[in-house]
Scaffold this motif. Structure first.
Motif, PDB file in Angstrom:
ATOM      1  N   GLY A  92      65.234 -32.353 -22.684  1.00  0.00           N
ATOM      2  CA  GLY A  92      65.005 -30.940 -23.000  1.00  0.00           C
ATOM      3  C   GLY A  92      65.736 -30.412 -24.221  1.00  0.00           C
ATOM      4  N   LYS A  93      66.404 -31.297 -24.942  1.00  0.00           N
ATOM      5  CA  LYS A  93      67.138 -30.831 -26.137  1.00  0.00           C
ATOM      6  C   LYS A  93      66.710 -31.641 -27.355  1.00  0.00           C
ATOM      7  N   LEU A  94      66.852 -31.028 -28.537  1.00  0.00           N
ATOM      8  CA  LEU A  94      66.607 -31.784 -29.765  1.00  0.00           C
ATOM      9  C   LEU A  94      67.923 -32.451 -30.151  1.00  0.00           C
ATOM     10  N   VAL A  95      67.925 -33.771 -30.184  1.00  0.00           N
ATOM     11  CA  VAL A  95      69.190 -34.441 -30.467  1.00  0.00           C
ATOM     12  C   VAL A  95      69.328 -34.859 -31.932  1.00  0.00           C
ATOM     13  N   LEU A  96      68.221 -34.895 -32.644  1.00  0.00           N
ATOM     14  CA  LEU A  96      68.298 -35.269 -34.056  1.00  0.00           C
ATOM     15  C   LEU A  96      67.033 -34.826 -34.757  1.00  0.00           C
ATOM     16  N   GLU A  97      67.185 -34.299 -35.970  1.00  0.00           N
ATOM     17  CA  GLU A  97      66.003 -33.998 -36.781  1.00  0.00           C
ATOM     18  C   GLU A  97      66.200 -34.685 -38.123  1.00  0.00           C
ATOM     19  N   GLU A  98      65.217 -35.417 -38.537  1.00  0.00           N
ATOM     20  CA  GLU A  98      65.390 -36.255 -39.718  1.00  0.00           C
ATOM     21  C   GLU A  98      64.051 -36.443 -40.415  1.00  0.00           C
ATOM     22  N   ARG A  99      64.073 -36.549 -41.744  1.00  0.00           N
ATOM     23  CA  ARG A  99      62.837 -36.910 -42.446  1.00  0.00           C
ATOM     24  C   ARG A  99      62.463 -38.323 -42.047  1.00  0.00           C
ATOM     25  N   LEU A 100      61.158 -38.563 -41.943  1.00  0.00           N
ATOM     26  CA  LEU A 100      60.718 -39.884 -41.487  1.00  0.00           C
ATOM     27  C   LEU A 100      61.281 -40.998 -42.370  1.00  0.00           C
ATOM     28  N   GLU A 101      61.241 -40.767 -43.709  1.00  0.00           N
ATOM     29  CA  GLU A 101      61.713 -41.847 -44.587  1.00  0.00           C
ATOM     30  C   GLU A 101      63.205 -42.120 -44.386  1.00  0.00           C
ATOM     31  N   ASN A 102      63.978 -41.054 -44.093  1.00  0.00           N
ATOM     32  CA  ASN A 102      65.407 -41.260 -43.856  1.00  0.00           C
ATOM     33  C   ASN A 102      65.631 -42.010 -42.553  1.00  0.00           C
ATOM     34  N   LEU A 103      64.813 -41.648 -41.580  1.00  0.00           N
ATOM     35  CA  LEU A 103      64.922 -42.302 -40.275  1.00  0.00           C
ATOM     36  C   LEU A 103      64.675 -43.803 -40.451  1.00  0.00           C
ATOM     37  N   LEU A 104      63.641 -44.100 -41.247  1.00  0.00           N
ATOM     38  CA  LEU A 104      63.305 -45.512 -41.444  1.00  0.00           C
ATOM     39  C   LEU A 104      64.371 -46.232 -42.271  1.00  0.00           C
ATOM     40  N   SER A 105      64.904 -45.514 -43.265  1.00  0.00           N
ATOM     41  CA  SER A 105      65.877 -46.202 -44.132  1.00  0.00           C
ATOM     42  C   SER A 105      67.223 -46.383 -43.449  1.00  0.00           C
ATOM     43  N   LYS A 106      67.427 -45.664 -42.347  1.00  0.00           N
ATOM     44  CA  LYS A 106      68.696 -45.820 -41.627  1.00  0.00           C
ATOM     45  C   LYS A 106      68.866 -47.229 -41.103  1.00  0.00           C
ATOM     46  N   VAL A 107      67.722 -47.850 -40.879  1.00  0.00           N
ATOM     47  CA  VAL A 107      67.825 -49.230 -40.420  1.00  0.00           C
ATOM     48  C   VAL A 107      67.605 -50.103 -41.642  1.00  0.00           C
ATOM     49  N   SER A 108      68.697 -50.648 -42.157  1.00  0.00           N
ATOM     50  CA  SER A 108      68.558 -51.401 -43.402  1.00  0.00           C
ATOM     51  C   SER A 108      67.997 -52.790 -43.145  1.00  0.00           C
ATOM     52  N   SER A 109      68.257 -53.340 -41.970  1.00  0.00           N
ATOM     53  CA  SER A 109      67.695 -54.670 -41.709  1.00  0.00           C
ATOM     54  C   SER A 109      67.298 -54.806 -40.241  1.00  0.00           C
ATOM     55  N   ILE A 110      66.337 -55.644 -39.999  1.00  0.00           N
ATOM     56  CA  ILE A 110      65.917 -55.894 -38.625  1.00  0.00           C
ATOM     57  C   ILE A 110      65.903 -57.399 -38.374  1.00  0.00           C
ATOM     58  N   GLU A 111      65.947 -57.736 -37.113  1.00  0.00           N
ATOM     59  CA  GLU A 111      66.001 -59.136 -36.751  1.00  0.00           C
ATOM     60  C   GLU A 111      64.598 -59.608 -36.381  1.00  0.00           C
ATOM     61  N   VAL A 112      64.178 -60.685 -37.023  1.00  0.00           N
ATOM     62  CA  VAL A 112      62.831 -61.195 -36.764  1.00  0.00           C
ATOM     63  C   VAL A 112      62.942 -62.598 -36.161  1.00  0.00           C
ATOM     64  N   VAL A 113      62.190 -62.811 -35.077  1.00  0.00           N
ATOM     65  CA  VAL A 113      62.228 -64.127 -34.433  1.00  0.00           C
ATOM     66  C   VAL A 113      61.024 -64.951 -34.878  1.00  0.00           C
ATOM     67  N   PHE A 114      61.308 -66.157 -35.370  1.00  0.00           N
ATOM     68  CA  PHE A 114      60.252 -67.104 -35.751  1.00  0.00           C
ATOM     69  C   PHE A 114      60.260 -68.213 -34.718  1.00  0.00           C
ATOM     70  N   LYS A 115      59.150 -68.383 -34.040  1.00  0.00           N
ATOM     71  CA  LYS A 115      59.047 -69.489 -33.082  1.00  0.00           C
ATOM     72  C   LYS A 115      58.681 -70.739 -33.878  1.00  0.00           C
ATOM     73  N   VAL A 116      59.612 -71.669 -33.984  1.00  0.00           N
ATOM     74  CA  VAL A 116      59.373 -72.860 -34.831  1.00  0.00           C
ATOM     75  C   VAL A 116      59.640 -74.134 -34.029  1.00  0.00           C
ATOM     76  N   ASP A 117      59.170 -75.269 -34.555  1.00  0.00           N
ATOM     77  CA  ASP A 117      59.400 -76.521 -33.822  1.00  0.00           C
ATOM     78  C   ASP A 117      60.717 -77.219 -34.199  1.00  0.00           C
ATOM     79  N   LYS A 118      61.179 -77.071 -35.443  1.00  0.00           N
ATOM     80  CA  LYS A 118      62.425 -77.768 -35.827  1.00  0.00           C
ATOM     81  C   LYS A 118      63.479 -76.711 -36.153  1.00  0.00           C
ATOM     82  N   LYS A 119      64.172 -76.247 -35.092  1.00  0.00           N
ATOM     83  CA  LYS A 119      65.040 -75.078 -35.244  1.00  0.00           C
ATOM     84  C   LYS A 119      66.222 -75.321 -36.189  1.00  0.00           C
ATOM     85  N   ILE A 120      66.926 -76.463 -35.979  1.00  0.00           N
ATOM     86  CA  ILE A 120      68.126 -76.716 -36.788  1.00  0.00           C
ATOM     87  C   ILE A 120      67.757 -76.902 -38.265  1.00  0.00           C
TER      88      ILE A 120
END
Ligand SMILES: Nc1ncnc2c1ncn2[C@@H]1O[C@H](COP(=O)(O)OP(=O)(O)OP(=O)(O)O)[C@@H](O)[C@H]1O
Length: 300
Positions: free
Chosen positions: A207-235
């Motif tokens: 019931g409360k507004l906890v944050l108001e932010e421009r969409l681009e700022n919201l997106l840029s707040k996360v500078s990096s994300i973790e991506v999982v690649f399912k591969v056969d030769k992990k090492i």
């Protein structure tokens, strides 16, 4: 301009939304983002005059909603959650019913039938329409009196991708026409479709507004994300990507890599792996950027 000043509202057992304040302006989308039950629908009911306020003010282009409700409501169109249309009335009669209430000319009905490609279904009962078409009808109804402000409650829910994209384009069009657009969602990835347009996002929690932010700022707040690649030769994959400067972890299902520019880096990583004879079976971000922010904020 829509000015929401310190509003509180509820359903009899105390306030569900408390002291919300925000301003929505022309040529900008205002999004309420929040989990189920956060109070988005209640907020929209309160700002469209359906639900009385227990305190605060809603001012529409200088008109106080509770002082001059008719004049203020005329300026607003509301798309309720779900496809709330009269199922036993035809498409045409659904629109005519509201056209009479708003004292809107017959010509406007035809205009909207055409604009929303509903002409073919003019005499079909609304209950027989597909969900996407019912949504179009509900949106056409919200636009009958040509309101300056559109309040759309979860407009993208239950739509297939093409229908959702055409609705998004329609929103862009209305934005260009100078309308003020507000919508709500609990699906974070929907906002990625709005990158590039002026968009402010308010995150709601309990019931409360906890944050108001421009969409681009919201997106840029996360500078990096973790991506999982399912591969056969992990090492081998880890060693290889580390030579290219990537930060890599070996996981049960494959390797996870930190990337900062998803759209450029993921194809580049794929190319490195495949050209070195490493098979990639699946690529999946661990969290989408917005989800990461959202989760972070809501856990605080
Ligand atoms: N008609 C009602 N009577 C009593 N309580 C209600 C009513 N409608 C909603 N509530 C309560 O108000 C709170 C906020 O609900 P609301 O529907 O505004 O949230 P929401 O963010 O729109 O959620 P959702 O995404 O599930 O629609 C919830 O606790 C809900 O149970």
């Amino acid at each position: 301009m829509l000015e929401v000043e310190n509003i509180s509202a509820g359903y009899g057992n105390g306030d569900v939304i408390e002291n919300l304040s925000f301003i929505a302006i022309k040529k900008e989308i205002y999004v309420l983002l929040g989990a189920n039950g956060a109070g988005k629908t209640t907020t929209f009911r309160a700002i469209t005059g359906i639900l009385p306020l227990s305190s605060g003010r809603v001012v529409v282009d200088g008109i106080d909603l509770w002082v001059e409700p008719e004049n203020a409501k005329r300026k607003m169109g509301y798309l309720p959650e779900g496809e709330r249309v009269y199922p036993d009335l035809t498409v045409y009669k659904n629109l005519r019913f509201f056209a009479k209430i708003y004292d809107v000319e017959e010509e406007r009905i035809n205009e909207l039938l055409k604009e929303f490609r509903l002409e073919k279904y003019k005499n079909t009962k609304a209950g027989y329409l597909s969900r996407g078409f019912r949504k179009r009808l509900a949106l056409a109804r919200a636009l009958l009196h040509n309101p300056d402000i559109l309040v759309l409650d979860e407009p993208f829910s239950n739509l297939d991708i093409p229908t959702a994209l055409s609705l998004r384009d329609k929103i862009f069009e209305m934005l260009k026409e100078g309308k003020i657009i507000l919508f709500s969602t609990h699906i974070l990835s929907e906002l990625q479709n709005f990158e590039g347009v002026k968009c402010r996002v308010a995150i709601m929690k309990e019931g409360k507004l906890v944050l108001e932010e421009r969409l681009e700022n919201l997106l840029s707040k996360v500078s990096s994300i973790e991506v999982v690649f399912k591969v056969d030769k992990k090492i081998r994959a880890k060693e290889l990507l580390e030579k290219f400067g990537y930060n890599v972890n070996v996981e049960n299902t494959g390797i996870s890599v930190m990337v900062s520019r998803y759209n450029d880096e993921v194809p580049a990583i794929m190319k490195i792996l495949l050209t070195q004879g490493i098979n990639v079976y699946e690529v999946k971000p661990k969290e989408t950027p917005i989800e990461k922010i959202f989760t972070g904020i809501l856990e605080k």
